[in-house]
Design a protein around this motif. Structure first.
Motif, PDB file in Angstrom:
ATOM      1  N   ALA A 138       4.970  33.135  -7.405  1.00 53.22           N
ATOM      2  CA  ALA A 138       5.478  31.912  -8.032  1.00 53.22           C
ATOM      3  C   ALA A 138       6.371  32.237  -9.237  1.00 53.22           C
ATOM      4  O   ALA A 138       7.372  31.561  -9.477  1.00 53.22           O
ATOM      5  CB  ALA A 138       4.307  31.029  -8.459  1.00 53.22           C
ATOM      6  N   LEU A 139       6.012  33.278  -9.994  1.00 48.05           N
ATOM      7  CA  LEU A 139       6.837  33.667 -11.152  1.00 48.05           C
ATOM      8  C   LEU A 139       8.253  34.028 -10.700  1.00 48.05           C
ATOM      9  O   LEU A 139       9.235  33.613 -11.307  1.00 48.05           O
ATOM     10  CB  LEU A 139       6.211  34.864 -11.881  1.00 48.05           C
ATOM     11  CG  LEU A 139       5.071  34.545 -12.848  1.00 48.05           C
ATOM     12  CD1 LEU A 139       4.433  35.826 -13.353  1.00 48.05           C
ATOM     13  CD2 LEU A 139       5.569  33.732 -14.025  1.00 48.05           C
ATOM     14  N   ASP A 140       8.339  34.816  -9.619  1.00 49.33           N
ATOM     15  CA  ASP A 140       9.662  35.189  -9.102  1.00 49.33           C
ATOM     16  C   ASP A 140      10.421  33.959  -8.618  1.00 49.33           C
ATOM     17  O   ASP A 140      11.628  33.834  -8.793  1.00 49.33           O
ATOM     18  CB  ASP A 140       9.522  36.201  -7.945  1.00 49.33           C
ATOM     19  CG  ASP A 140       8.975  37.539  -8.439  1.00 49.33           C
ATOM     20  OD1 ASP A 140       9.057  37.787  -9.653  1.00 49.33           O
ATOM     21  OD2 ASP A 140       8.448  38.313  -7.620  1.00 49.33           O
ATOM     22  N   ARG A 141       9.672  33.038  -7.983  1.00 47.06           N
ATOM     23  CA  ARG A 141      10.322  31.849  -7.397  1.00 47.06           C
ATOM     24  C   ARG A 141      10.859  30.924  -8.483  1.00 47.06           C
ATOM     25  O   ARG A 141      11.990  30.466  -8.414  1.00 47.06           O
ATOM     26  CB  ARG A 141       9.306  31.116  -6.512  1.00 47.06           C
ATOM     27  CG  ARG A 141       9.919  29.964  -5.722  1.00 47.06           C
ATOM     28  CD  ARG A 141       9.039  29.547  -4.564  1.00 47.06           C
ATOM     29  NE  ARG A 141       7.875  28.768  -4.963  1.00 47.06           N
ATOM     30  CZ  ARG A 141       6.617  29.162  -4.814  1.00 47.06           C
ATOM     31  NH1 ARG A 141       6.356  30.341  -4.290  1.00 47.06           N
ATOM     32  NH2 ARG A 141       5.604  28.418  -5.204  1.00 47.06           N
ATOM     33  N   TYR A 142      10.028  30.649  -9.502  1.00 43.01           N
ATOM     34  CA  TYR A 142      10.412  29.644 -10.495  1.00 43.01           C
ATOM     35  C   TYR A 142      11.233  30.201 -11.654  1.00 43.01           C
ATOM     36  O   TYR A 142      11.995  29.475 -12.278  1.00 43.01           O
ATOM     37  CB  TYR A 142       9.170  28.943 -11.063  1.00 43.01           C
ATOM     38  CG  TYR A 142       8.493  28.041 -10.064  1.00 43.01           C
ATOM     39  CD1 TYR A 142       9.086  26.838  -9.681  1.00 43.01           C
ATOM     40  CD2 TYR A 142       7.279  28.395  -9.486  1.00 43.01           C
ATOM     41  CE1 TYR A 142       8.471  26.011  -8.755  1.00 43.01           C
ATOM     42  CE2 TYR A 142       6.651  27.574  -8.563  1.00 43.01           C
ATOM     43  CZ  TYR A 142       7.257  26.381  -8.196  1.00 43.01           C
ATOM     44  OH  TYR A 142       6.658  25.561  -7.284  1.00 43.01           O
ATOM     45  N   TYR A 143      11.043  31.485 -11.961  1.00 41.35           N
ATOM     46  CA  TYR A 143      11.730  32.009 -13.143  1.00 41.35           C
ATOM     47  C   TYR A 143      12.811  33.040 -12.829  1.00 41.35           C
ATOM     48  O   TYR A 143      13.542  33.459 -13.718  1.00 41.35           O
ATOM     49  CB  TYR A 143      10.709  32.633 -14.111  1.00 41.35           C
ATOM     50  CG  TYR A 143       9.887  31.601 -14.843  1.00 41.35           C
ATOM     51  CD1 TYR A 143      10.457  30.799 -15.817  1.00 41.35           C
ATOM     52  CD2 TYR A 143       8.535  31.420 -14.566  1.00 41.35           C
ATOM     53  CE1 TYR A 143       9.710  29.848 -16.497  1.00 41.35           C
ATOM     54  CE2 TYR A 143       7.774  30.480 -15.234  1.00 41.35           C
ATOM     55  CZ  TYR A 143       8.368  29.697 -16.208  1.00 41.35           C
ATOM     56  OH  TYR A 143       7.634  28.766 -16.879  1.00 41.35           O
ATOM     57  N   GLY A 144      12.896  33.479 -11.545  1.00 40.80           N
ATOM     58  CA  GLY A 144      13.944  34.431 -11.181  1.00 40.80           C
ATOM     59  C   GLY A 144      13.760  35.767 -11.889  1.00 40.80           C
ATOM     60  O   GLY A 144      12.807  35.978 -12.613  1.00 40.80           O
ATOM     61  N   ALA A 145      14.735  36.660 -11.685  1.00 41.59           N
ATOM     62  CA  ALA A 145      14.564  38.018 -12.210  1.00 41.59           C
ATOM     63  C   ALA A 145      15.394  38.296 -13.454  1.00 41.59           C
ATOM     64  O   ALA A 145      15.069  39.153 -14.234  1.00 41.59           O
ATOM     65  CB  ALA A 145      14.944  39.019 -11.114  1.00 41.59           C
ATOM     66  N   ASP A 146      16.497  37.558 -13.656  1.00 37.86           N
ATOM     67  CA  ASP A 146      17.418  37.943 -14.739  1.00 37.86           C
ATOM     68  C   ASP A 146      16.980  37.367 -16.075  1.00 37.86           C
ATOM     69  O   ASP A 146      16.645  36.207 -16.187  1.00 37.86           O
ATOM     70  CB  ASP A 146      18.833  37.464 -14.411  1.00 37.86           C
ATOM     71  CG  ASP A 146      19.817  37.908 -15.476  1.00 37.86           C
ATOM     72  OD1 ASP A 146      19.709  39.068 -15.892  1.00 37.86           O
ATOM     73  OD2 ASP A 146      20.656  37.103 -15.889  1.00 37.86           O
ATOM     74  N   MET A 147      16.997  38.230 -17.102  1.00 40.11           N
ATOM     75  CA  MET A 147      16.570  37.778 -18.427  1.00 40.11           C
ATOM     76  C   MET A 147      17.747  37.747 -19.406  1.00 40.11           C
ATOM     77  O   MET A 147      17.619  37.258 -20.506  1.00 40.11           O
ATOM     78  CB  MET A 147      15.529  38.760 -18.989  1.00 40.11           C
ATOM     79  CG  MET A 147      14.363  39.013 -18.090  1.00 40.11           C
ATOM     80  SD  MET A 147      13.229  37.642 -18.082  1.00 40.11           S
ATOM     81  CE  MET A 147      12.609  37.733 -19.737  1.00 40.11           C
ATOM     82  N   GLY A 148      18.884  38.337 -19.006  1.00 40.98           N
ATOM     83  CA  GLY A 148      20.003  38.462 -19.943  1.00 40.98           C
ATOM     84  C   GLY A 148      20.415  37.137 -20.541  1.00 40.98           C
ATOM     85  O   GLY A 148      20.643  37.006 -21.738  1.00 40.98           O
ATOM     86  N   GLY A 149      20.524  36.095 -19.677  1.00 36.91           N
ATOM     87  CA  GLY A 149      20.946  34.770 -20.144  1.00 36.91           C
ATOM     88  C   GLY A 149      19.977  34.211 -21.156  1.00 36.91           C
ATOM     89  O   GLY A 149      20.364  33.495 -22.084  1.00 36.91           O
TER      90      GLY A 149
END
Length: 569
Positions: A138-149
């Motif tokens: 669920a973490l991957d689904r809702y929050y995606g992988a990129d943190m740069g933004g």
């Protein structure tokens, strides 16, 4: 078995009588061996199924079990916790009810995470229990992988937050401790520092530098030996951010004129990250450097150090000798301690007593007595070593031979039947021999106790994803003292740069080595105080492969580039 290695879930199922003491020890052993989550190990051993485990946790916490695979999680709930916090605390918000937020945690039995999240989300947290494997998906689904933004977004938010700006400026001008302390605990500052740490660990950084200058506040990461800059935060955040780190490391936030050292234990998902903290007062505020010790990414096995076969065979043989001194040498950060730890792991058996004196202790290894050297308190390497000899050890590791006293006691220990492993800061292996003599130790003692010196460097390895062959120019070959005739059909490679390696062309590092074995000829030369240059020439005549030559091996194997080898050898 020591209780501190325990785990809240494991202790809970034992207290509830779900498993007996023998099963408890089995699970604990597997946890320490594999590092897998206890939730998984208990199921793998067939002791309890997932539903029973979840229900046990829910009953203990006075809450319920939810199935998040089919839950309808709203955008409002996801927005209540930033991606960095969700990934740091491994949690997922599933519903907002006014000022209450229902959240599932991968580790619901950790009260500290719940307290910190209450603080970040500014809502009351209502805890519910869900299957940890579903939470990861669920973490991957809702929050995606990129943190740069997200870094840019929180920087914008912090820059535009007038309240924090005013407080920060006032705190610096008035030098008000309470104000600085409350600023360090403001939710945006906490979130920003967590995000920086998360990003650094994700990018495999070995160090994080927080550097205040007159007009800016810089944050840089060291990845594979090279420094990269992050988006810089506003200058007025230097003090709150540094104070936040000092709070996390239990340092005195009111002491800003003297250097301080501390440690942060930081849990990032399943990973336990140790951060060594060092503060230094500068003209424009405190500079802070965090050394990242990621236990899961360091594999202390001799096979993984990338030794050439002859070095691997020799090191394996030398660490089984009953006495003598084995020295590893090279500049700071070239992996000397990792090499020695790997040697210790190899000889860490039940019938040997191992003692180490280190400044500071970097990794805790079970079965080895590790002593932290503290010069300020008078606990020097010399003092530690002297005490070691009364502790009946078989093998002693001295973090560094810094002075004559340490070198003399190490030699004494070796003469009285102990194997001594140590490091020295010199440019190459022959230089270590002359350094020992220059310190003031008698050459005949050095020649009779020193078995070998291993010189090493770390070079960056080419990213496997964007590795490209190329034809080197004559100038490049001249740097390596090669001519086109020497090459034959050998290929050269470089990294073009891609998303995997952050467009650097490099990912990871490997060691290059030179091994000086103290043969009878070399021993005679040591006794005669031969200079480094003469020792080096003789060692090469006797077959020593130099760092530069071992670097060529790595270039021809397609592991690294000409530039890296020239830079480090």
């Amino acid at each position: 078995m020591a209780e501190e290695h325990s785990n809240p879930l494991l202790s809970l199922v034992r207290e509830q009588g779900m498993i007996d003491d023998l099963q408890y020890e089995d699970v604990l052993g597997e946890l320490k061996r594999s590092g897998k989550p206890v939730f998984q190990i208990i199921q793998d051993f067939g002791l309890m199924d997932a539903d029973a485990l979840l229900q046990t946790m829910a009953n203990h916490l006075g809450t319920e079990v939810v199935d998040i695979r089919n839950a309808n999680i709203t955008k409002e709930a996801i927005a209540a916790i930033p991606a960095s916090s969700a990934k740091t605390y491994r949690c997922l918000p599933i519903e907002v009810n006014g000022s209450t937020l229902r959240v599932v945690f991968e580790d619901p039995l950790n009260p500290a995470h719940i307290d910190e999240l209450t603080f970040v989300a500014k809502k009351d947290i209502q805890l519910v229990v869900a299957n940890p494997t579903d939470i990861q998906a669920a973490l991957d689904r809702y929050y995606g992988a990129d943190m740069g933004g997200e870094v840019d977004e929180i920087l914008k938010q912090l820059g535009g937050d007038e309240k924090i700006t005013e407080e920060a400026v006032a705190a610096v001008e008035m030098d008000d401790e309470e104000m600085i302390s409350s600023l360090a605990n403001e939710a945006p500052i906490v979130r920003f520092v967590n995000l920086v740490l998360f990003q650094a660990v994700k990018d495999r950084a070995s160090d994080i530098h927080f550097e205040p200058f007159e007009d800016e506040f810089r944050i840089r990461y060291r990845v594979d030996g090279a420094l990269y800059e992050m988006s810089p935060p506003p200058k007025h955040l230097a003090m709150p951010v540094v104070s936040r780190i000092k709070v996390m490391a239990n340092l005195d936030i009111s002491e800003r004129r003297l250097p301080q050292d501390g440690r942060i234990n930081y849990k990032l998902g399943h990973k336990q990250i140790d951060l060594r903290v060092s503060t230094l007062p500068t003209a424009f505020g405190e500079s802070v450097v965090l050394r990242v010790l990621d236990r899961s990414s360091v594999n202390l096995e001799l096979e993984n150090l990338g030794f050439p076969k002859y070095v691997y065979d020799f090191v394996n043989e030398v660490i089984l000798r009953p006495n003598g001194i084995f020295v590893v040498t090279g500049p700071t950060g070239c992996g000397k301690t990792t090499t020695l730890y790997s040697c210790l792991r190899r000889v860490n058996v039940i019938d040997s007593k191992l003692l180490t004196a280190e400044d500071p202790v970097e990794f805790d290894i079970e079965g080895i007595m590790q002593v932290a050297v503290n010069e300020a308190l008078g606990m020097t390497f010399g003092k530690a070593l002297r005490s070691f000899l009364r502790q009946d050890p078989d093998i002693i590791m001295v973090g560094e031979m810094r002075d004559l006293e340490t070198a003399q006691i190490a030699i004494q220990a070796s003469l009285t039947g102990h194997l001594v492993l140590s490091t020295l800061h010199t440019n190459d292996a022959p230089g270590a021999v002359t350094r020992l003599v220059d310190m003031g130790t008698e050459p005949f003692l050095v020649s009779s106790t020193l078995m070998a010196v291993l010189g090493q460097r770390l070079v960056r390895t080419i990213c496997k994803n964007c590795r490209t062959p190329f034809e080197p120019t004559e100038q490049q070959l001249a740097l390596l003292n090669l001519s086109p005739h020497d090459l034959g059909d050998k290929a050269f490679y470089y990294g073009r740069g891609c998303s995997t390696c952050n467009d650097t062309g490099y990912r990871g590092r490997k060691g290059i080595y030179e091994l000086l074995v103290c043969s009878d000829t070399i021993r005679t030369m040591i006794t005669e105080r031969a200079p480094t240059v003469v020792l080096r020439q003789k060692a090469v005549e006797l077959g020593m492969v130099t760092l530069r030559e071992d670097g060529l091996r790595s270039i021809f194997d397609g592991d690294t580039t000409i530039e890296e080898v020239v830079k480090y050898t």
